[in-house]
Design a protein around this motif. Structure first.
Motif, PDB file in Angstrom:
ATOM      1  N   PRO A  84      30.232  46.674  37.243  1.00 17.51           N
ATOM      2  CA  PRO A  84      31.259  47.700  37.471  1.00 17.51           C
ATOM      3  C   PRO A  84      30.991  49.025  36.771  1.00 17.51           C
ATOM      4  CG  PRO A  84      32.291  45.569  37.099  1.00 17.51           C
ATOM      5  CD  PRO A  84      30.827  45.393  36.820  1.00 17.51           C
ATOM      6  N   LEU A  85      30.289  48.997  35.627  1.00 21.04           N
ATOM      7  CA  LEU A  85      30.002  50.229  34.909  1.00 21.04           C
ATOM      8  C   LEU A  85      28.757  50.932  35.432  1.00 21.04           C
ATOM      9  CD1 LEU A  85      30.761  49.117  31.236  1.00 21.04           C
ATOM     10  CD2 LEU A  85      32.134  50.646  32.662  1.00 21.04           C
ATOM     11  N   GLY A  86      27.924  50.220  36.169  1.00 16.12           N
ATOM     12  CA  GLY A  86      26.719  50.818  36.733  1.00 16.12           C
ATOM     13  C   GLY A  86      25.698  51.218  35.697  1.00 16.12           C
ATOM     14  N   SER A  87      25.615  50.456  34.613  1.00 14.32           N
ATOM     15  CA  SER A  87      24.659  50.784  33.563  1.00 14.32           C
ATOM     16  C   SER A  87      24.110  49.514  32.939  1.00 14.32           C
ATOM     17  CB  SER A  87      25.316  51.638  32.465  1.00 14.32           C
ATOM     18  OG  SER A  87      26.286  50.874  31.768  1.00 14.32           O
ATOM     19  N   SER A  88      22.996  49.665  32.239  1.00 11.48           N
ATOM     20  CA  SER A  88      22.386  48.537  31.548  1.00 11.48           C
ATOM     21  C   SER A  88      21.688  49.051  30.296  1.00 11.48           C
ATOM     22  CB  SER A  88      21.367  47.834  32.445  1.00 11.48           C
ATOM     23  OG  SER A  88      20.693  46.808  31.733  1.00 11.48           O
ATOM     24  N   VAL A  89      21.887  48.352  29.183  1.00  9.16           N
ATOM     25  CA  VAL A  89      21.219  48.698  27.931  1.00  9.16           C
ATOM     26  C   VAL A  89      20.308  47.533  27.541  1.00  9.16           C
ATOM     27  CG1 VAL A  89      21.477  49.270  25.496  1.00  9.16           C
ATOM     28  CG2 VAL A  89      23.136  50.139  27.167  1.00  9.16           C
ATOM     29  N   ILE A 114      45.558  47.174  31.494  1.00 11.62           N
ATOM     30  CA  ILE A 114      44.347  47.699  30.846  1.00 11.62           C
ATOM     31  C   ILE A 114      43.448  46.558  30.408  1.00 11.62           C
ATOM     32  CG2 ILE A 114      43.460  48.979  28.872  1.00 11.62           C
ATOM     33  CD1 ILE A 114      45.956  50.734  29.023  1.00 11.62           C
ATOM     34  N   GLU A 115      44.034  45.512  29.831  1.00 14.22           N
ATOM     35  CA  GLU A 115      43.247  44.360  29.395  1.00 14.22           C
ATOM     36  C   GLU A 115      42.482  43.748  30.562  1.00 14.22           C
ATOM     37  OE1 GLU A 115      45.805  42.696  25.569  1.00 14.22           O
ATOM     38  OE2 GLU A 115      46.245  41.950  27.577  1.00 14.22           O
ATOM     39  N   ASP A 116      43.156  43.602  31.693  1.00 14.76           N
ATOM     40  CA  ASP A 116      42.497  43.046  32.881  1.00 14.76           C
ATOM     41  C   ASP A 116      41.381  43.967  33.366  1.00 14.76           C
ATOM     42  OD1 ASP A 116      44.255  40.942  32.755  1.00 14.76           O
ATOM     43  OD2 ASP A 116      45.602  41.695  34.294  1.00 14.76           O
ATOM     44  N   GLY A 117      41.641  45.279  33.328  1.00 11.70           N
ATOM     45  CA  GLY A 117      40.640  46.239  33.777  1.00 11.70           C
ATOM     46  C   GLY A 117      39.417  46.277  32.883  1.00 11.70           C
ATOM     47  N   VAL A 118      39.628  46.212  31.576  1.00 11.45           N
ATOM     48  CA  VAL A 118      38.518  46.223  30.626  1.00 11.45           C
ATOM     49  C   VAL A 118      37.670  44.968  30.795  1.00 11.45           C
ATOM     50  CG1 VAL A 118      37.917  46.045  28.175  1.00 11.45           C
ATOM     51  CG2 VAL A 118      39.641  47.685  28.931  1.00 11.45           C
ATOM     52  N   LYS A 119      38.334  43.830  30.979  1.00 12.11           N
ATOM     53  CA  LYS A 119      37.609  42.586  31.182  1.00 12.11           C
ATOM     54  C   LYS A 119      36.741  42.646  32.422  1.00 12.11           C
ATOM     55  CE  LYS A 119      38.307  37.577  31.413  1.00 12.11           C
ATOM     56  NZ  LYS A 119      39.302  36.471  31.391  1.00 12.11           N
ATOM     57  N   ALA A 120      37.280  43.194  33.516  1.00  8.15           N
ATOM     58  CA  ALA A 120      36.526  43.307  34.761  1.00  8.15           C
ATOM     59  C   ALA A 120      35.377  44.302  34.645  1.00  8.15           C
ATOM     60  CB  ALA A 120      37.462  43.717  35.888  1.00  8.15           C
TER      61      ALA A 120
END
Length: 229
Positions: free
Chosen positions: A80-85, A217-223
């Motif tokens: 979902p964030l479209g990134s990788s570290v 917000i908690e649900d959104g952060v988890k996703a």
């Protein structure tokens, strides 16, 4: 009179010098300790817990212990964030154990974000390999320092301060980060607050939100922070 003044200045100067010497040990512990041998390749098979990895037997150390291939491959940005570290800290690269440095590869899909986070034990400097990134950090007095980086640009995030990176180009982006700790630590603020078990009452009062808003917000952060398969 002049002699008395000079003596006073000398006493103050000596006192300040002594104070500086007294503070040196405190300054020294502000970053990874200096190594006391040529190297200490981490023994990842040793369960003993110390401030760093236990040293591998020097007689068994090879040149390959000081090589890491992990940053050659792009990370999976299909989340979902479209990134990788991809980190190259002591846990992944035992050859840097006790050397006070580490690296990471940052890959971004279009619009990808490395969300606001901190490194409690390290200052970070990034180099943009491809694309363009909106980056920034927030000082302890709440001032935002943000700018857009292009290919070849370098930017530094001071130790422990909240910072982020967002891909703002039309395609993918890549950056390389260097940090002055073998284990800089990473704390994503949204996860630390909304996905760690912090009391919802605390969050409601801290952010002026209602119970339903906090749950959302908690649900959104988890996703958003769900790891890619």
């Amino acid at each position: 009179m002049a002699g008395s003044f000079s003596a006073h200045v000398l006493r103050v100067t000596v006192a300040l010098f002594v104070l500086q010497l007294a503070l040196l040990p405190m300054m020294a512990i502000a970053s990874d300790a200096d190594p006391e041998q040529d190297f200490c390749v981490g023994d990842t098979n040793n369960p003993t817990i110390v401030n760093g990895l236990v040293c591998k037997n020097p007689a068994l150390v090879k040149a390959s212990d000081f090589m890491f291939h992990g940053l050659a491959t792009p990370g999976n940005t299909n989340d979902p964030l479209g990134s990788s570290v991809t980190p190259a800290a002591a846990a992944q690269f035992p050859g840097i154990n006790t050397l006070g440095i580490s690296m990471a590869r940052l890959d971004f899909a279009k619009g990808g974000l490395v969300p606001p986070h901190t490194h409690p034990r390290a200052t970070e400097i990034i180099f943009v390999v491809e694309g363009s990134l909106l980056v920034g950090f927030v000082s302890t007095n709440g001032t935002l320092f943000a700018t857009t980086l292009q290919k070849g640009d370098v930017f530094v995030f001071p130790r422990g301060l909240l910072h982020f990176e967002l891909n703002v180009c039309d395609g993918t982006a890549t950056a390389i980060a260097a940090l002055n700790s073998q284990n800089p630590g990473t704390q994503i603020q949204a996860v630390a607050l909304f996905n760690s078990g912090v009391s919802e009452v605390v969050l409601e009062k801290a952010f002026g939100l209602g119970e339903k808003a906090v749950q959302k917000i908690e649900d959104g952060v988890k996703a958003a922070n769900k790891k890619p398969e």
